[in-house]
Design a protein around this motif. Structure first.
Motif, PDB file in Angstrom:
ATOM      1  N   LEU A   6       0.834  -1.198   0.000  1.00 43.75           N
ATOM      2  CA  LEU A   6       0.000   0.000   0.000  1.00 43.75           C
ATOM      3  C   LEU A   6       0.873   1.254   0.000  1.00 43.75           C
ATOM      4  O   LEU A   6       1.946   1.276   0.600  1.00 43.75           O
ATOM      5  CB  LEU A   6      -0.893   0.034   1.243  1.00 43.75           C
ATOM      6  CG  LEU A   6      -1.847  -1.146   1.460  1.00 43.75           C
ATOM      7  CD1 LEU A   6      -2.568  -0.990   2.790  1.00 43.75           C
ATOM      8  CD2 LEU A   6      -2.850  -1.252   0.318  1.00 43.75           C
ATOM      9  N   TYR A   7       0.379   2.281  -0.688  1.00 49.09           N
ATOM     10  CA  TYR A   7       1.035   3.586  -0.688  1.00 49.09           C
ATOM     11  C   TYR A   7      -0.012   4.635  -0.358  1.00 49.09           C
ATOM     12  O   TYR A   7      -1.134   4.597  -0.869  1.00 49.09           O
ATOM     13  CB  TYR A   7       1.651   3.899  -2.053  1.00 49.09           C
ATOM     14  CG  TYR A   7       2.709   2.916  -2.469  1.00 49.09           C
ATOM     15  CD1 TYR A   7       4.020   3.049  -2.031  1.00 49.09           C
ATOM     16  CD2 TYR A   7       2.391   1.827  -3.285  1.00 49.09           C
ATOM     17  CE1 TYR A   7       4.989   2.133  -2.394  1.00 49.09           C
ATOM     18  CE2 TYR A   7       3.350   0.911  -3.648  1.00 49.09           C
ATOM     19  CZ  TYR A   7       4.649   1.067  -3.207  1.00 49.09           C
ATOM     20  OH  TYR A   7       5.609   0.165  -3.567  1.00 49.09           O
ATOM     21  N   ALA A   8       0.351   5.563   0.502  1.00 43.94           N
ATOM     22  CA  ALA A   8      -0.558   6.650   0.863  1.00 43.94           C
ATOM     23  C   ALA A   8      -0.110   7.927   0.183  1.00 43.94           C
ATOM     24  O   ALA A   8       1.088   8.190   0.033  1.00 43.94           O
ATOM     25  CB  ALA A   8      -0.588   6.846   2.376  1.00 43.94           C
ATOM     26  N   LEU A  21      -5.422   6.088  -0.309  1.00 44.55           N
ATOM     27  CA  LEU A  21      -4.650   4.869  -0.091  1.00 44.55           C
ATOM     28  C   LEU A  21      -4.699   4.079  -1.382  1.00 44.55           C
ATOM     29  O   LEU A  21      -5.790   3.793  -1.908  1.00 44.55           O
ATOM     30  CB  LEU A  21      -5.243   4.064   1.064  1.00 44.55           C
ATOM     31  CG  LEU A  21      -4.349   2.983   1.680  1.00 44.55           C
ATOM     32  CD1 LEU A  21      -3.061   3.591   2.230  1.00 44.55           C
ATOM     33  CD2 LEU A  21      -5.095   2.249   2.776  1.00 44.55           C
ATOM     34  N   LEU A  57      -6.135   2.986   6.814  1.00 48.12           N
ATOM     35  CA  LEU A  57      -5.185   1.901   7.033  1.00 48.12           C
ATOM     36  C   LEU A  57      -5.817   0.758   7.830  1.00 48.12           C
ATOM     37  O   LEU A  57      -5.576  -0.416   7.543  1.00 48.12           O
ATOM     38  CB  LEU A  57      -3.952   2.432   7.768  1.00 48.12           C
ATOM     39  CG  LEU A  57      -3.066   3.404   6.983  1.00 48.12           C
ATOM     40  CD1 LEU A  57      -2.023   4.024   7.904  1.00 48.12           C
ATOM     41  CD2 LEU A  57      -2.395   2.687   5.815  1.00 48.12           C
ATOM     42  N   ARG A  63       0.156  -3.820   3.580  1.00 48.77           N
ATOM     43  CA  ARG A  63       1.323  -3.288   4.288  1.00 48.77           C
ATOM     44  C   ARG A  63       1.686  -1.931   3.711  1.00 48.77           C
ATOM     45  O   ARG A  63       2.025  -1.812   2.539  1.00 48.77           O
ATOM     46  CB  ARG A  63       2.495  -4.262   4.144  1.00 48.77           C
ATOM     47  CG  ARG A  63       3.822  -3.776   4.745  1.00 48.77           C
ATOM     48  CD  ARG A  63       4.891  -4.839   4.602  1.00 48.77           C
ATOM     49  NE  ARG A  63       5.062  -5.234   3.209  1.00 48.77           N
ATOM     50  CZ  ARG A  63       5.893  -4.618   2.364  1.00 48.77           C
ATOM     51  NH1 ARG A  63       6.597  -3.579   2.775  1.00 48.77           N
ATOM     52  NH2 ARG A  63       6.014  -5.039   1.126  1.00 48.77           N
ATOM     53  N   LEU A  64       1.602  -0.893   4.541  1.00 50.07           N
ATOM     54  CA  LEU A  64       1.981   0.440   4.099  1.00 50.07           C
ATOM     55  C   LEU A  64       3.485   0.479   3.862  1.00 50.07           C
ATOM     56  O   LEU A  64       4.279   0.135   4.742  1.00 50.07           O
ATOM     57  CB  LEU A  64       1.586   1.482   5.145  1.00 50.07           C
ATOM     58  CG  LEU A  64       1.860   2.943   4.756  1.00 50.07           C
ATOM     59  CD1 LEU A  64       0.997   3.362   3.570  1.00 50.07           C
ATOM     60  CD2 LEU A  64       1.607   3.869   5.943  1.00 50.07           C
ATOM     61  N   THR A  65       3.879   0.902   2.658  1.00 54.96           N
ATOM     62  CA  THR A  65       5.280   0.878   2.266  1.00 54.96           C
ATOM     63  C   THR A  65       5.886   2.270   2.183  1.00 54.96           C
ATOM     64  O   THR A  65       7.086   2.439   2.388  1.00 54.96           O
ATOM     65  CB  THR A  65       5.424   0.168   0.907  1.00 54.96           C
ATOM     66  OG1 THR A  65       4.892  -1.149   1.031  1.00 54.96           O
ATOM     67  CG2 THR A  65       6.859   0.082   0.456  1.00 54.96           C
ATOM     68  N   VAL A  67       4.782   6.872   2.019  1.00 50.70           N
ATOM     69  CA  VAL A  67       3.798   7.956   2.008  1.00 50.70           C
ATOM     70  C   VAL A  67       4.371   9.126   1.224  1.00 50.70           C
ATOM     71  O   VAL A  67       5.527   9.516   1.426  1.00 50.70           O
ATOM     72  CB  VAL A  67       3.450   8.430   3.434  1.00 50.70           C
ATOM     73  CG1 VAL A  67       2.426   9.563   3.395  1.00 50.70           C
ATOM     74  CG2 VAL A  67       2.940   7.279   4.279  1.00 50.70           C
TER      75      VAL A  67
END
Length: 317
Positions: A6-8, A21, A57, A63-65, A67
């Motif tokens: 995931l990218y924010a 997101l 989130l 999985r946030l990778t 921002v």
């Protein structure tokens, strides 16, 4: 889907903060909006953005990778700081944006000027996806510009490449930057309203002006005509310097596309670029998602390269 990357993306504007997101293909999985506490300082603005992001989130497996943040004003992308901000922001200039975000989330964070982020978004998954050489223009309270050359953003050595809003030669009216006769004095929402007021003595917002022009108000039509003619001239100047093939226009004033597009196209036919090749003119396709998606694309690009910005234990002074 718990291993999904995931990218924010965050767009911190003077009034509203937009958060998206995205997955690895930059598809928007969820989005949120909140009021920007611009008068309360940099940390308050970051806290508001994180407050909007947190529920996204929690509700999205993955999985946030990284921002990305898009911010109005002059920014130092390498240091992740805002250098110059308008007077509508308090405690924003000098604030360590990426450090604050990375500390809070434990992932790399990256900062772009909002117009650069807009063009990243449109070039990565919007109206000019896959185009190699693009001039991006945003028409809002001001006029912003950015350059995409050879398939990548070209910020220039001082981060000001493509800033056509502050090219002079468009009259003698004072500009918000302190100069005179810049394109912004013709084509921004603020300037459209001011020019209409000078002609009529009446005050209308840019959206109301567009409605008035559509209803046959010749003074309203005239200020949009002058704005479009100025934009066309700036496009030709840019094409003569860097040989762009495409122009994408977004921002709130571009909602009056039916008033701007015909004049811009006509002027580009009457006075084509020196190359002899026509410039493709398109309206932005991502709407309010353009800046946050572009910010997310920066995070995807940088983390994909293996570049990392480690969270600091304490914010930089």
């Amino acid at each position: 889907m718990s291993d999904r990357t995931l990218y924010a993306g965050v767009d911190i504007g003077g009034t509203t903060t937009q958060v998206v997101l995205c997955d690895d293909a930059l598809t928007v999985l969820d989005r949120a909006e909140t009021t920007t506490p611009a008068a309360h300082g940099g940390q308050a603005m970051i806290d508001a953005a994180l407050g909007a992001l947190t529920p996204l989130l929690r509700g999205t497996p993955g999985r946030l990778t990284g921002v990305g943040v898009g911010a109005a004003g002059v920014v130092d992308s390498a240091e992740g700081r805002v250098l110059v901000a308008s007077d509508s922001f308090r405690g924003w200039a000098g604030f360590p944006v990426t450090t604050a975000v990375a500390d809070a989330l434990g992932v790399p964070a990256f900062l772009d000027n909002d117009v650069n982020a807009f063009l990243r978004g449109e070039a990565s998954s919007g109206a000019v996806r896959g185009e190699p050489d693009v001039l991006g223009i945003t028409l809002g309270t001001g006029v912003g510009g950015a350059l995409w050359t050879d398939g990548r953003l070209f910020p220039g050595p001082h981060g000001a490449a493509g800033e056509i809003g502050h090219i002079p030669g468009f009259g003698d009216l004072p500009c918000t930057c302190g100069g005179r006769g810049h394109l912004e004095t013709l084509a921004s929402g603020r300037s459209l309203a001011a020019r209409y007021a000078e002609r009529t003595g009446r005050t209308l917002t840019a959206p109301d002006l567009a409605d008035a022009a559509g209803s046959g108000d010749e003074d309203a039509r005239a200020v949009f005509h002058d704005a479009a003619a100025g934009l066309a001239r700036a496009v030709v100047m840019t094409a003569g310097l860097v040989d762009i093939t495409t122009v994408v226009i977004g921002g709130g004033v571009s909602r009056a596309w039916h008033l701007l597009e015909p004049v811009i196209r006509q002027r580009l036919v009457e006075e084509p670029p020196v190359s002899g090749h026509p410039v493709r003119l398109v309206r932005a396709g991502l709407g309010p998602d353009a800046v946050p998606v572009g910010a997310a694309s920066r995070a995807r690009l940088e983390t994909g390269r293996g570049r990392r910005v480690e969270p600091a234990s304490t914010p930089a002074p």
